[in-house]
Structures are given as structure tokens and as C-alpha cells.
Design an enzyme around this catalytic site. Structure first.
Site, PDB file in Angstrom:
ATOM      1  N   ASP A   1      -0.783   2.646   8.677  1.00  0.00           N
ATOM      2  CA  ASP A   1      -1.383   1.936   9.699  1.00  0.00           C
ATOM      3  C   ASP A   1      -0.646   2.051  10.920  1.00  0.00           C
ATOM      4  OD1 ASP A   1      -3.502   1.295   7.842  1.00  0.00           O
ATOM      5  OD2 ASP A   1      -2.357  -0.664   7.266  1.00  0.00           O
TER       6      ASP A   1
ATOM      7  N   ARG B   1       1.297  -5.330  -5.574  1.00  0.00           N
ATOM      8  CA  ARG B   1       1.516  -6.523  -4.439  1.00  0.00           C
ATOM      9  C   ARG B   1       1.664  -7.864  -5.365  1.00  0.00           C
ATOM     10  NH1 ARG B   1      -0.458  -4.602   0.461  1.00  0.00           N
ATOM     11  NH2 ARG B   1      -2.120  -2.897   0.173  1.00  0.00           N
TER      12      ARG B   1
ATOM     13  N   ASP C   1       5.299  -4.986   6.159  1.00  0.00           N
ATOM     14  CA  ASP C   1       5.762  -6.390   6.354  1.00  0.00           C
ATOM     15  C   ASP C   1       6.007  -7.238   5.289  1.00  0.00           C
ATOM     16  OD1 ASP C   1       3.225  -6.515   6.050  1.00  0.00           O
ATOM     17  OD2 ASP C   1       2.599  -7.570   7.868  1.00  0.00           O
TER      18      ASP C   1
ATOM     19  N   ASP D   1       1.532  -0.338  11.551  1.00  0.00           N
ATOM     20  CA  ASP D   1       1.042  -1.536  12.260  1.00  0.00           C
ATOM     21  C   ASP D   1       2.474  -2.449  12.372  1.00  0.00           C
ATOM     22  OD1 ASP D   1       1.344  -1.612   9.620  1.00  0.00           O
ATOM     23  OD2 ASP D   1      -0.347  -3.106   9.312  1.00  0.00           O
TER      24      ASP D   1
ATOM     25  N   THR E   1       3.945   2.766   5.696  1.00  0.00           N
ATOM     26  CA  THR E   1       2.329   2.074   5.751  1.00  0.00           C
ATOM     27  C   THR E   1       1.802   3.200   6.687  1.00  0.00           C
ATOM     28  OG1 THR E   1       1.124   0.445   6.535  1.00  0.00           O
ATOM     29  CG2 THR E   1       3.280   0.554   7.497  1.00  0.00           C
TER      30      THR E   1
ATOM     31  N   GLY F   1       0.816  -1.132  -0.039  1.00  0.00           N
ATOM     32  CA  GLY F   1      -0.036  -0.234   0.125  1.00  0.00           C
ATOM     33  C   GLY F   1       0.905   1.233  -0.009  1.00  0.00           C
TER      34      GLY F   1
ATOM     35  N   ARG G   1      -6.219  -1.874   9.287  1.00  0.00           N
ATOM     36  CA  ARG G   1      -6.156  -3.133   9.020  1.00  0.00           C
ATOM     37  C   ARG G   1      -6.417  -3.919  10.364  1.00  0.00           C
ATOM     38  NH1 ARG G   1      -1.230  -5.783   5.541  1.00  0.00           N
ATOM     39  NH2 ARG G   1      -0.161  -4.597   7.232  1.00  0.00           N
TER      40      ARG G   1
END
Length: 362
Positions: free
Chosen positions: A130, A75, A106, A132, A128, A14, A174
Site C-alpha cells: 500500500d 495477524r 505498521d 501507506d 506492504t 499482509g 486501505r
């Protein structure tokens, strides 16, 4: 200092605001050390398909102000196969690319590890929205995404206040509730639902009722996209869509649902993201020139440093309860203790911020 002739830079997964600042910093730092830079278009797919362009200082001029990624992204399922990885490695050899800097999350870092294990040194830079990746305090794009959410919510609050409504806003992230949690505090949301903490629906609705009775007109509730409810057919459905109906039914407050979705992924990056991405990009090239690889550049207590990619990925799986049998076999007791400490810190930080929402956002 290790002598490289040429490195490649790519962005994968992303897109995130600030990726361009990282590309710019990587390119100019490498050029400053006499190393040529090749831009790989479309992530690992571009490496497989030989979609490569040379980058000079002018090629990265002014991209620092733009969201998305000038190198585009993808991706790449093929890269997960051995055949795909061998194609990528063959491309590196054909274009004399001695090392790769990969910007992403990741999945991007797993690809960097695969390259390193097959003889192509690689460094990861976090990108990213996020936030995360458990091993780092911050990921590039996070601040811009949060500011975009704040802008949306502030606009919604205006109309909520005018019409005495409640708006339930679902935000990206997410399985990570960081965007939802921090923006809930910053926007004065009545409640926030995130994957990491059990949501007390009854208490939240009771608080909304009490606020209404005390004269409050506009209500905001923020829900992370990683929170789900059981649908009538047994399938999981987004919780925000369920919660908005319950709030209206149980409080009598007209309630609306908003999902800004990918809107918050774009836009001009904030100072925070431009600065962090630039620092991380410089650090990535410095690590390569020092002869290091299979590392991810992270932020820890305000310092830009690095961590072994496998350690970072395993820590992430530990935090998310996704460890598989044998995942910890490559690490000693001290390293496992370090992973646990990182996970505990993230859990503690989230708990403290969640308590703030409940304490002040009424």
C-alpha cells in the site's frame, strides 16, 4: 560492532512481493558476520508457538524470485496481549535469539517496539503493497502491486476499446490512495478517486461525456478501496460499485466494475522491489550489529536509512488524523516539526500527482 550469537527473522501482516528478497538479504548478511539466523514461521504467532527453523545460505536460495513470504505470515491477536508477548520473549530466550528483524507494516512495527521495550532488540523492515507508511518514501511490494494493476487495466482497456465501454477498477490500498493514484497516471485513466482528495464526481462524469462526444471509445476510472459512499441503509459501501452505475446512467456508456483485489498482492517481485528489499535487509542487520534497535528501515530521497519506530508510527497517525491525546508528549518541538514536514511532503506529492491525472488523462 555488537556481538550477537543468533537473530530471528519474521514477516507479519499482509504479504508483499519482495519480502523474500529481504529475508534472503537478512539471512546472508547475518551469516556473513558469523551470526546464526532462525526463521520464525507465521509471524508473531510463530514466535509464540515456537514454530522456528534454522536458516542457512541454501535455505534462502532462489526465494528472491517468488512473491508472498517463505516464512508465511499471520495477524496475531494474542501477541497484542501482555501474556502473548511474554510467551514470545520466553521463546526468544529458549532458542537463544538475541534480536529480531520484523518485515511488515505498521502493526508489525508496533510488535517490534513491544519486543524492544521488553529486552529483545528489534528492527523493522517495511513490507506492504500500500505504500501507506508515511515516514518512508517507499515500502517493499508497492512497485510490483502497481505493475500488476497496470497489467489488469491494460487488458480491460482492450475490451473497453472494442466495445466502447467504461471500466471502473477498484484497487487495494486501505486508507492510502497511492496505488490508485500512480496507476491512474500510468494507465491513462479518465479519473481517479482516492481517500486523500475530495472527488468531484460531476466533473469526472462531465469529462467522460465530453471524451465520448470527441470520439473516445474506451474509458478507465480507478477507485481506491478506501473510498466509500453512503448506502441506502446508512452503512458505508464501496464507492466504485456506486460510481459505475452513475456513469452508465448519466452518460449512456455501458460500464463494468472490476475488483482485482488480492490478485495484485501476489506475483514475482519487480526489480525495484527485489533491489529495495535487499538493501533494506542488509541495512537492518547492520543496525543490529551496531547495537541499535527499535528502528524501522526506510527509504528517504533514494537513500536507505532508518528512523525511530515510535517516531515513524506517530508521524503516520499525524498524517492520517488519528493522533490521540498524549501521542506527542514524548517528542520535542523540533521532532514534531519534522513530523509535520514529512506529512506536508506526502500531501504535496499526492496533490501534484492528482493534478496530473486531471491535466493529461482525458
Amino acid at each position: 560492532m555488537k556481538q550477537f550469537r543468533r537473530i530471528g527473522v519474521l514477516s507479519s501482516g499482509g504479504d508483499a512481493p519482495g519480502m523474500n528478497a529481504a529475508i534472503r538479504a537478512i539471512t546472508r548478511t547475518a551469516l556473513d558476520h558469523g551470526v546464526e539466523v532462525m526463521g520464525i514461521i507465521g509471524g508473531y504467532s510463530g514466535l509464540i508457538k515456537e514454530n522456528i527453523v534454522p536458516l542457512d545460505s541454501r535455505a534462502v536460495s532462489n526465494i528472491i524470485t517468488k512473491g508472498g513470504t517463505a516464512l508465511y505470515s499471520d495477524r496475531c491477536v494474542e501477541f497484542k496481549t501482555e501474556e502473548g508477548m511474554q510467551k514470545a520473549i520466553a521463546t526468544c530466550k529458549k532458542y537463544n535469539i538475541d534480536a529480531i528483524v520484523a518485515i511488515g507494516g505498521d502493526g508489525t512495527f508496533r510488535g517490534a517496539t513491544d519486543l524492544t521495550l521488553r529486552g529483545v532488540p528489534a528492527i523493522g523492515v517495511t513490507g506492504t503493497i500500500d505504500n501507506d507508511i508515511t515516514a518512508t518514501d517507499y515500502t517493499v511490494g508497492f512497485d510490483t502491486a502497481m505493475n500488476s494493476v497496470i497489467e489488469v487495466v491494460d487488458r480491460l482497456r482492450d475490451t473497453c476499446e472494442s466495445h466502447a465501454r467504461c471500466n471502473v477498477v477498484e484497487v487495494m490500498g486501505r486508507d492510502c490512495g497511492e496505488i490508485a493514484l500512480k496507476t491512474a497516471i500510468a494507465c491513462g485513466a479518465m479519473a481517479v478517486a482516492i481517500p486523500e482528495v475530495p472527488f468531484d464526481e460531476a466533473a469526472a462524469i462531465a469529462a467522460i461525456k465530453e471524451a465520448k462526444e470527441s470520439g473516445k471509445r474506451g474509458m478507465i476510472v480507478i477507485v481506491s478501496e478506501g473510498v466509500f459512499a453512503d448506502g441506502p441503509d446508512g452503512k458505508k459501501i464501496p464507492y466504485g460499485e456506486v460510481l459505475v452505475k452513475k456513469i452508465e446512467a448519466e452518460t449512456g456508456i455501458e460500464s463494468k466494475f472490476c475488483r482485482p483485489a488480492h490478485m495484485v498482492r501476489g506475483g514475482s517481485p519487480t526489480l525495484r522491489d527485489r533491489l529495495t528489499a535487499s538493501r533494506m535487509g542488509v541495512k537492518a542487520v547492520e543496525l543490529l550489529l551496531e547495537g541499535k534497535s527499535n528502528l524501522v528501515v526506510i527509504e528517504e530521497n533514494g537513500e536507505i536509512t532508518s528512523m525511530d519506530i515510535l517516531f515513524a508510527l506517530t508521524t503516520d497517525r499525524m498524517y492520517k488524523n488519528k493522533l490521540k491525546e498524549g501521542d506527542l508528549d514524548k517528542f520535542n518541538e523540533e521532532q514534531i516539526a519534522q513530523m509535520k514536514a514529512i506529512c506536508e511532503k506526502r500531501t504535496r506529492d499526492i496533490a501534484e500527482q492528482y493534478a496530473i491525472v486531471n491535466a493529461i488523462n482525458m
